[in-house]
Design an enzyme around this catalytic site. Structure first.
Site, PDB file in Angstrom:
ATOM      1  N   LYS A  86      31.160  25.788  62.137  1.00 57.02           N
ATOM      2  CA  LYS A  86      29.890  26.202  62.731  1.00 57.02           C
ATOM      3  C   LYS A  86      28.880  25.100  62.495  1.00 57.02           C
ATOM      4  O   LYS A  86      29.013  24.307  61.555  1.00 57.02           O
ATOM      5  CB  LYS A  86      29.389  27.498  62.082  1.00 57.02           C
ATOM      6  CG  LYS A  86      28.464  28.292  62.971  1.00 57.02           C
ATOM      7  CD  LYS A  86      29.231  29.084  64.009  1.00 57.02           C
ATOM      8  CE  LYS A  86      28.314  29.869  64.907  1.00 57.02           C
ATOM      9  NZ  LYS A  86      29.093  30.788  65.765  1.00 57.02           N
TER      10      LYS A  86
HETATM   11  P1  NAD Z   1      21.270  33.809  72.890  1.00 58.00           P
HETATM   12  O1  NAD Z   1      20.346  32.858  72.216  1.00 58.00           O
HETATM   13  O2  NAD Z   1      21.741  33.519  74.279  1.00 58.00           O
HETATM   14  O3  NAD Z   1      20.607  35.283  72.900  1.00 58.00           O
HETATM   15  C1  NAD Z   1      20.152  35.899  71.727  1.00 58.00           C
HETATM   16  C2  NAD Z   1      19.364  37.150  72.128  1.00 58.00           C
HETATM   17  O4  NAD Z   1      18.958  37.823  70.935  1.00 58.00           O
HETATM   18  C3  NAD Z   1      18.080  36.850  72.904  1.00 58.00           C
HETATM   19  O5  NAD Z   1      17.871  37.850  73.875  1.00 58.00           O
HETATM   20  C4  NAD Z   1      17.002  36.922  71.812  1.00 58.00           C
HETATM   21  O6  NAD Z   1      15.715  37.238  72.342  1.00 58.00           O
HETATM   22  C5  NAD Z   1      17.565  38.070  70.999  1.00 58.00           C
HETATM   23  N1  NAD Z   1      17.010  38.127  69.652  1.00 58.00           N
HETATM   24  C6  NAD Z   1      16.806  37.116  68.775  1.00 58.00           C
HETATM   25  N2  NAD Z   1      16.232  37.578  67.655  1.00 58.00           N
HETATM   26  C7  NAD Z   1      16.079  38.915  67.839  1.00 58.00           C
HETATM   27  C8  NAD Z   1      15.542  39.947  67.039  1.00 58.00           C
HETATM   28  N3  NAD Z   1      15.040  39.677  65.842  1.00 58.00           N
HETATM   29  N4  NAD Z   1      15.533  41.220  67.544  1.00 58.00           N
HETATM   30  C9  NAD Z   1      16.035  41.481  68.786  1.00 58.00           C
HETATM   31  N5  NAD Z   1      16.577  40.532  69.568  1.00 58.00           N
HETATM   32  C10 NAD Z   1      16.586  39.277  69.106  1.00 58.00           C
HETATM   33  O7  NAD Z   1      22.509  33.983  71.890  1.00 58.00           O
HETATM   34  P2  NAD Z   1      23.972  34.518  72.245  1.00 58.00           P
HETATM   35  O8  NAD Z   1      24.839  33.352  72.529  1.00 58.00           O
HETATM   36  O9  NAD Z   1      23.862  35.654  73.197  1.00 58.00           O
HETATM   37  O10 NAD Z   1      24.417  35.038  70.801  1.00 58.00           O
HETATM   38  C11 NAD Z   1      24.083  36.334  70.319  1.00 58.00           C
HETATM   39  C12 NAD Z   1      25.016  36.687  69.165  1.00 58.00           C
HETATM   40  O11 NAD Z   1      26.372  36.660  69.620  1.00 58.00           O
HETATM   41  C13 NAD Z   1      24.974  35.726  67.961  1.00 58.00           C
HETATM   42  O12 NAD Z   1      25.200  36.464  66.787  1.00 58.00           O
HETATM   43  C14 NAD Z   1      26.151  34.812  68.210  1.00 58.00           C
HETATM   44  O13 NAD Z   1      26.632  34.216  67.018  1.00 58.00           O
HETATM   45  C15 NAD Z   1      27.134  35.795  68.779  1.00 58.00           C
HETATM   46  N6  NAD Z   1      28.209  35.173  69.572  1.00 58.00           N
HETATM   47  C16 NAD Z   1      27.934  34.412  70.669  1.00 58.00           C
HETATM   48  C17 NAD Z   1      28.978  33.860  71.404  1.00 58.00           C
HETATM   49  C18 NAD Z   1      28.743  33.068  72.662  1.00 58.00           C
HETATM   50  O14 NAD Z   1      29.742  32.745  73.337  1.00 58.00           O
HETATM   51  N7  NAD Z   1      27.519  32.778  73.038  1.00 58.00           N
HETATM   52  C19 NAD Z   1      30.312  34.066  70.987  1.00 58.00           C
HETATM   53  C20 NAD Z   1      30.560  34.859  69.866  1.00 58.00           C
HETATM   54  C21 NAD Z   1      29.487  35.403  69.164  1.00 58.00           C
END
Ligand code: NAD
Length: 416
Positions: A106
């Site tokens: 990561k």
């Molecule tokens: P992103 O940045 O595209 O979206 C994150 C979302 O969470 C946004 O809508 C943001 O406004 C919201 N957010 C942030 N802080 C917040 C809070 N305190 N309260 C409510 N909402 C909040 O990120 P993503 O890629 O969608 O990732 C989201 C989660 O999924 C993370 O934990 C990430 O590790 C996990 N994840 C992502 C992927 C991927 O392919 N992108 C894969 C596996 C896991």
């Protein structure tokens, strides 16, 4: 203990618990408790006004026994080394749960990307990529998007690496745009995997999918496509939130309405198709399925009793603290753990890397079909292990992941 220290504490707690259940060899356990290597870098970046800001960045390899390490890069103000270490460890188990030939890594930069202009973001990204250059490469460690990063950022990293090599190396990152070697279906892959396991879990619980009410925290790369896909399955998405706030409607929110409102305003807060709610209220809505898809550590011992969902599908990494996990398990809430639920993203990242190395690209239908096969197989394996050993789905997924990594580690032997 600070919240970022908690993610690492949480990851170690889960490993220790799995080690006990599976009677893991003590030496192997000791090796798996530490990341293989960690790199901390300073990322000096020229701002548009001519001043220089120095951002802190990290890249951590947890384990590479099963193959090159794989894991996202996060841009968020709360990034810390302990958080990145936890996320890297979870990546090791996740890749093993879906049985793809990777170890876990990561990376992250302590920055709010919304504070930077596009040109500042590009310069910061290229400098960060240059600083972690010794650690990344298609045979070594392959980054991907995570919170706060996207396909364009992956394209800049791919270009920076390629410029240093003197030729194009598309396989150095995944989650790239299709024009530079990205895979069809990667953008929505994590959400698609989340939806596969949500539907499979509802069916296994005997809950009708087309009557299910779902609440989602986070409307980003994972949360937003999941809203549409769940709606397509007949579910009612009764609440959605992002960092600015949320919106709820017991009759269900319109996915298209939400999408165009977000495109216009940059948030779901204030959307007129439902009632406004505070950000964290989404976790406590009356619903059947809760999907945290934002940050870790959002369901704690303070609010676990107020969660009303019957099923929680962890789209985010580490959204439930161990204390909250215990409270929810006691209450009979079914928790589909992150290392299974959100593994769709890394699975299609693996497909992207394979396509880049072979220079032979697949159709979106091929990608989605192979993703479905892998997610369903992993779901069945975790479910069977949980039922046979009378352990939770989280314990079963961790045992499955740790077992595969331990087997590789022990077969290879300890160098020298
Ligand atoms: P992103 O940045 O595209 O979206 C994150 C979302 O969470 C946004 O809508 C943001 O406004 C919201 N957010 C942030 N802080 C917040 C809070 N305190 N309260 C409510 N909402 C909040 O990120 P993503 O890629 O969608 O990732 C989201 C989660 O999924 C993370 O934990 C990430 O590790 C996990 N994840 C992502 C992927 C991927 O392919 N992108 C894969 C596996 C896991």
């Amino acid at each position: 203990m600070s919240s970022e220290a908690n993610a690492w504490h949480q990851a170690l707690f889960q490993l220790d618990q799995a080690a006990e259940i599976m009677h893991l060899d003590a030496n192997t356990h000791e090796v798996l408790r530490s990341p293989k290597r960690t790199l901390e870098v300073a990322v000096p970046t020229k701002m548009d006004d001519g001043t220089v800001r120095v951002f802190a960045g990290y890249r951590v390899h947890h384990n590479t026994a099963r193959g090159p390490s794989k894991g996202g890069i996060r841009y968020h103000p709360a990034v810390s080394l302990t958080e990145v270490k936890a996320l890297a460890m979870w990546m090791t188990w996740k890749c093993a749960v879906v049985n793809i030939p990777y170890g876990g890594a990561k990376g992250g930069v302590v920055v709010d990307p919304k504070d930077l202009s596009p040109t500042e973001l590009e310069r910061m990204t290229r400098r960060y990529a240059s600083e972690i250059l010794p650690l990344i490469g298609p045979e070594r460690d392959i980054p991907a998007p995570d919170m706060g990063t996207d396909a364009q950022i992956m394209a800049w990293i791919m270009d920076t690496y390629s410029m240093n090599q003197g030729y194009s190396v598309p396989g150095v990152v995944t989650g790239k745009p299709v024009s530079v070697g990205g895979s069809h279906g990667r953008g929505a892959a994590t959400s698609r995997g989340v939806v596969y396991v949500t539907v499979a879990t509802l069916k296994h619980q005997g809950l009708p999918v087309d009557e299910a009410r779902v609440a989602i925290q986070g409307y980003g790369k994972v949360g937003a496509p999941a809203v549409q896909m769940l709606h397509d399955q007949g579910c009612a998405v009764v609440g959605v939130s992002d960092v600015m706030g949320g919106v709820a409607s017991p009759r269900g929110l319109s996915p298209m309405g939400l999408e165009s409102y977000k495109a216009e305003t940059g948030t779901v807060a204030g959307f007129s198709g439902g009632e406004g709610i505070e950000g964290d209220e989404v976790l406590e809505l009356e619903c059947d399925v809760l999907i945290p898809a934002a940050l870790e550590g959002v369901i704690t011992k303070e609010n676990a009793e107020r969660v009303r969902a019957k099923v929680i599908v962890e789209a985010a990494n580490g959204p439930i603290t161990p204390e909250a996990d215990e409270i929810l398990q006691d209450r009979g809430v079914v928790i589909v753990p992150d290392i299974l639920a959100n593994a769709g993203g890394v699975t299609v990242s693996y497909f992207e890397w394979v396509q880049d190395i072979q220079a032979l690209f697949w159709s979106e239908e091929q990608v989605n079909e192979r993703l479905r096969e892998i997610m369903e197989a992993a779901h069945v394996e975790v479910l069977q292990l949980a039922e046979n050993q009378k352990i939770t789905l989280r314990q079963a997924a961790t045992v499955l992941g740790v077992r595969r990594v331990a087997e590789a580690l022990e077969t290879r032997g300890l160098f020298p």
